[in-house]
Design a protein around this motif. Structure first.
Motif, PDB file in Angstrom:
ATOM      1  N   GLY A  19      12.442 -26.052  29.686  1.00 39.96           N
ATOM      2  CA  GLY A  19      11.882 -27.149  30.470  1.00 39.96           C
ATOM      3  C   GLY A  19      12.702 -27.421  31.716  1.00 39.96           C
ATOM      4  O   GLY A  19      13.258 -26.511  32.321  1.00 39.96           O
ATOM      5  N   GLU A  20      12.812 -28.702  32.078  1.00 35.20           N
ATOM      6  CA  GLU A  20      13.551 -29.081  33.274  1.00 35.20           C
ATOM      7  C   GLU A  20      14.817 -29.848  32.897  1.00 35.20           C
ATOM      8  O   GLU A  20      14.976 -30.310  31.785  1.00 35.20           O
ATOM      9  CB  GLU A  20      12.689 -29.954  34.190  1.00 35.20           C
ATOM     10  CG  GLU A  20      11.437 -29.264  34.711  1.00 35.20           C
ATOM     11  CD  GLU A  20      10.636 -30.156  35.621  1.00 35.20           C
ATOM     12  OE1 GLU A  20      11.046 -31.317  35.837  1.00 35.20           O
ATOM     13  OE2 GLU A  20       9.591 -29.713  36.122  1.00 35.20           O
ATOM     14  N   GLY A  21      15.704 -29.995  33.874  1.00 38.21           N
ATOM     15  CA  GLY A  21      16.888 -30.816  33.675  1.00 38.21           C
ATOM     16  C   GLY A  21      18.056 -30.025  33.108  1.00 38.21           C
ATOM     17  O   GLY A  21      17.970 -28.825  32.871  1.00 38.21           O
ATOM     18  N   PRO A  22      19.174 -30.695  32.862  1.00 38.17           N
ATOM     19  CA  PRO A  22      20.371 -30.042  32.331  1.00 38.17           C
ATOM     20  C   PRO A  22      20.077 -29.361  30.991  1.00 38.17           C
ATOM     21  O   PRO A  22      19.296 -29.855  30.188  1.00 38.17           O
ATOM     22  CB  PRO A  22      21.362 -31.208  32.147  1.00 38.17           C
ATOM     23  CG  PRO A  22      20.879 -32.268  33.090  1.00 38.17           C
ATOM     24  CD  PRO A  22      19.388 -32.135  33.089  1.00 38.17           C
ATOM     25  N   VAL A  23      20.716 -28.227  30.771  1.00 38.09           N
ATOM     26  CA  VAL A  23      20.503 -27.459  29.535  1.00 38.09           C
ATOM     27  C   VAL A  23      21.786 -27.490  28.714  1.00 38.09           C
ATOM     28  O   VAL A  23      22.842 -27.064  29.185  1.00 38.09           O
ATOM     29  CB  VAL A  23      20.122 -26.002  29.853  1.00 38.09           C
ATOM     30  CG1 VAL A  23      19.885 -25.222  28.564  1.00 38.09           C
ATOM     31  CG2 VAL A  23      18.882 -25.956  30.736  1.00 38.09           C
ATOM     32  N   SER A  24      21.692 -28.004  27.491  1.00 41.24           N
ATOM     33  CA  SER A  24      22.868 -28.096  26.619  1.00 41.24           C
ATOM     34  C   SER A  24      23.179 -26.744  25.995  1.00 41.24           C
ATOM     35  O   SER A  24      22.338 -25.845  25.957  1.00 41.24           O
ATOM     36  CB  SER A  24      22.618 -29.121  25.510  1.00 41.24           C
ATOM     37  OG  SER A  24      21.612 -28.655  24.617  1.00 41.24           O
ATOM     38  N   GLN A  25      24.398 -26.615  25.458  1.00 43.43           N
ATOM     39  CA  GLN A  25      24.772 -25.378  24.775  1.00 43.43           C
ATOM     40  C   GLN A  25      23.931 -25.168  23.522  1.00 43.43           C
ATOM     41  O   GLN A  25      23.649 -24.029  23.138  1.00 43.43           O
ATOM     42  CB  GLN A  25      26.262 -25.395  24.422  1.00 43.43           C
ATOM     43  CG  GLN A  25      27.169 -25.012  25.571  1.00 43.43           C
ATOM     44  CD  GLN A  25      26.926 -23.593  26.058  1.00 43.43           C
ATOM     45  OE1 GLN A  25      26.839 -22.664  25.255  1.00 43.43           O
ATOM     46  NE2 GLN A  25      26.826 -23.401  27.367  1.00 43.43           N
ATOM     47  N   ALA A  26      23.506 -26.269  22.885  1.00 41.69           N
ATOM     48  CA  ALA A  26      22.659 -26.153  21.693  1.00 41.69           C
ATOM     49  C   ALA A  26      21.323 -25.518  22.064  1.00 41.69           C
ATOM     50  O   ALA A  26      20.808 -24.651  21.346  1.00 41.69           O
ATOM     51  CB  ALA A  26      22.438 -27.531  21.061  1.00 41.69           C
TER      52      ALA A  26
END
Length: 237
Positions: A19-26
């Protein structure tokens, strides 16, 4: 075993997944499992496309000391409007803090007006509204992934990625099943691999699996490598 290349289809599946936005390591780990590649490859690809990806070293929440907070405050105000959260994270304390940690701290210090807005990541929508409606209808009718792929003229990987995207958006209740799966008939990925002297990451690179996938495999089989004791993990349960 070489990791799969980032074709246009695989890239779109990745975009649909995160999707959009920051991407977590999880989320990076989940995407790597779904697309059968490494977390390093996923993180690298996302960053090249302009995504803000959490640093692997920032998986645990890190607190700011009083000195670090004062330094961050001065840095942000002295460079008002110059840097985005991701750029501040990269320039502050050698990248020790993730962009999300930096954002949270700046928010708590009420200094958000000094942060440069991040450019919006433009993604090409590969499924139009009519196709999405047909997709949802087929899923609700119990169609298999292969059937949906044939109906929409897409690859199975693309359908799987879109299904995950729709599931996260609440448009469908479950991922459609696949007729043909990579079952037990597939060759043992660890066959011929001398895991005793290898690390989990080295094994993952060797057999083309993710680190988490290798750990799961070692635990299930009760095997041990240089830096992971699957037998002990299996006993713990």
């Amino acid at each position: 075993m070489a990791l799969p290349k980032w074709t246009d289809e695989r890239t779109q599946s990745l975009v649909d997944f995160v999707g959009e936005g920051p991407v977590s390591q999880a989320m990076v780990s989940d995407a790597a499992d779904e697309l059968e590649t490494s977390t390093r490859s996923v993180s690298s690809k996302l960053r090249k496309m302009g995504y803000e990806v959490e640093l692997a070293s920032a998986s645990a929440s890190k607190s700011f000391s009083d000195e670090q907070e004062a330094t961050l405050s001065t840095f942000v105000q002295d460079n008002s409007g110059v840097y985005t959260y991701a750029e501040i994270a990269g320039n502050f304390e050698g990248g020790h803090f993730s962009a999300k940690s930096i954002q949270g701290k700046i928010l708590s210090m009420q200094l958000t007006e000094h942060v440069k807005p991040a450019p919006k990541v433009e993604t090409v929508k590969s499924y139009n509204e009519e196709e999405e409606g047909q997709f949802v209808s087929l899923v609700n009718d119990g169609a298999f992934i292969e059937d949906i792929a044939e109906a929409l003229g897409r690859s199975v990987n693309s359908i799987r990625g879109k299904a995950l995207s729709l599931l996260r958006a609440g448009e469908i209740n479950a991922i459609p099943k696949q007729k043909e799966t990579k079952g037990s008939s597939k060759a043992d990925p660890l066959a011929g691999v001398d895991i005793d002297g290898m690390t989990v990451e080295e094994i993952a690179d060797e057999i083309g699996k993710t680190v988490r996938g290798v750990k799961t495999m070692l635990t299930r089989r009760g095997l041990q490598c240089a830096d992971y004791n699957g037998a002990a993990k299996k006993e713990i349960g």
